[in-house]
Write a protein that holds these residues in place. Structure first.
Motif, PDB file in Angstrom:
ATOM      1  N   TYR A 190     -14.335  32.703   8.112  1.00 57.92           N
ATOM      2  CA  TYR A 190     -14.008  33.597   9.212  1.00 57.92           C
ATOM      3  C   TYR A 190     -15.301  33.861   9.984  1.00 57.92           C
ATOM      4  CZ  TYR A 190      -9.673  34.492   6.625  1.00 57.92           C
ATOM      5  OH  TYR A 190      -8.472  34.368   5.968  1.00 57.92           O
ATOM      6  N   ASN A 238     -17.053  35.712  12.317  1.00 59.78           N
ATOM      7  CA  ASN A 238     -16.762  37.037  12.852  1.00 59.78           C
ATOM      8  C   ASN A 238     -17.912  37.560  13.707  1.00 59.78           C
ATOM      9  OD1 ASN A 238     -15.459  39.554  13.156  1.00 59.78           O
ATOM     10  ND2 ASN A 238     -16.537  40.384  11.368  1.00 59.78           N
ATOM     11  N   LEU A 278     -11.170  41.629   7.005  1.00 60.73           N
ATOM     12  CA  LEU A 278     -11.342  40.213   6.683  1.00 60.73           C
ATOM     13  C   LEU A 278     -11.727  40.018   5.225  1.00 60.73           C
ATOM     14  CD1 LEU A 278     -13.211  38.958   9.871  1.00 60.73           C
ATOM     15  CD2 LEU A 278     -10.856  38.438   9.193  1.00 60.73           C
ATOM     16  N   GLU A 285     -15.842  35.797   4.810  1.00 61.27           N
ATOM     17  CA  GLU A 285     -16.142  36.481   6.069  1.00 61.27           C
ATOM     18  C   GLU A 285     -17.625  36.305   6.348  1.00 61.27           C
ATOM     19  OE1 GLU A 285     -17.827  39.560   8.570  1.00 61.27           O
ATOM     20  OE2 GLU A 285     -18.101  39.519   6.396  1.00 61.27           O
TER      21      GLU A 285
END
Length: 260
Positions: A106, A108, A117, A134
């Motif tokens: 992810y 981010n 997340l 994440e």
């Protein structure tokens, strides 16, 4: 490889050969008087697509609206609840696992997404769906951020300003001093943010009249390029590390005392 640009036979070949995908996630929310509301998702998508281009891994379309209720007092901010966000991200990830992906990053660029997340990633790991991580871009290069900026800030500060100066032409350069003077220059030492160890604020406007923190006048496109290159290198290394891990290393550990 950017998923939305490919035809399905080409994606089928990817899924047969590779098992990793990058999912960029950001927000559409206020970033002060000087930055566009697209700031976070522009940064996330730019990093994910650059890392995908350098490695050949798959990058999905970007999740542009995130957990941003704490910026709601500023016009134009969009948000969904943490529950809705977690559900959406989990189902989006399960789409990929249906096609054969078993490891996800992810990518981010919004602090408000972090907790959700990480919770999704924990659940996906616990039930054996996939191994997801994440990754927050600025947390991968904290030393460089500290080196470049005397007064950084967690939101709308010089690091995000510099990144947007490098990536776009959407920064209101004539408003940088306004952003600094109308916000909170040093949030880390600001009074009224805690009481007896308890945080006493909920929204960005509780601590900043214009919603941003740090000294935005310290940002330059050249510094943004340094940040972008350093963060991209970190993301590339993380992706290659994750892709190379044995499948057995990605599954939950056995219960103590059980036999393999």
């Amino acid at each position: 490889m950017y998923l939305a640009d490919e035809a399905w036979p080409d994606l089928q070949r990817y899924f047969r050969q590779e098992s990793l995908a990058l999912i960029p996630l950001g927000s559409t929310e206020q970033h002060g008087p000087h930055l566009p509301e697209s700031t976070d998702h522009v940064i996330a998508e730019s990093l994910a697509r650059e890392a995908a281009a350098r490695t050949g891994y798959l990058c999905t379309p970007t999740v542009n609206v995130g957990v941003s209720r704490h910026h709601r007092q500023f016009p134009g901010t969009m948000w969904v609840s943490p529950d809705a966000f977690r559900t959406y991200v989990r189902e989006l990830t399960e789409n990929l696992t249906y096609h054969g992906i078993d490891r996800v990053v992810y990518v981010n660029a919004h602090g408000g997404n972090v907790d959700a997340l990480r919770e999704v990633a924990k659940d996906l790991h616990a039930d054996g769906t996939c191994y997801a991580l994440e990754w927050m871009w600025d947390e991968s290069i904290p030393g460089l951020v500290d080196e470049l900026f005397e007064h950084n800030g967690p939101h709308g500060g010089p690091k995000e300003t510099a990144m947007l100066q490098h990536l776009t032409d959407r920064v209101h350069e004539d408003r940088l001093a306004e952003a600094r003077d109308g916000g909170t220059r040093d949030i880390w030492n600001a009074s009224g943010t805690s009481q007896n160890g308890a945080a006493t604020y909920f929204d960005a406007r509780d601590n900043s009249e214009n919603g941003v923190f740090g000294d935005q006048t310290d940002a330059t496109a050249e510094k943004g390029e340094q940040l972008f290159e350093a963060a991209t290198e970190q993301l590339v290394e993380l992706s290659e590390w994750l892709a190379a891990r044995e499948e057995t290393a990605l599954t939950p550990a056995d219960r103590v005392g059980s036999a393999r």
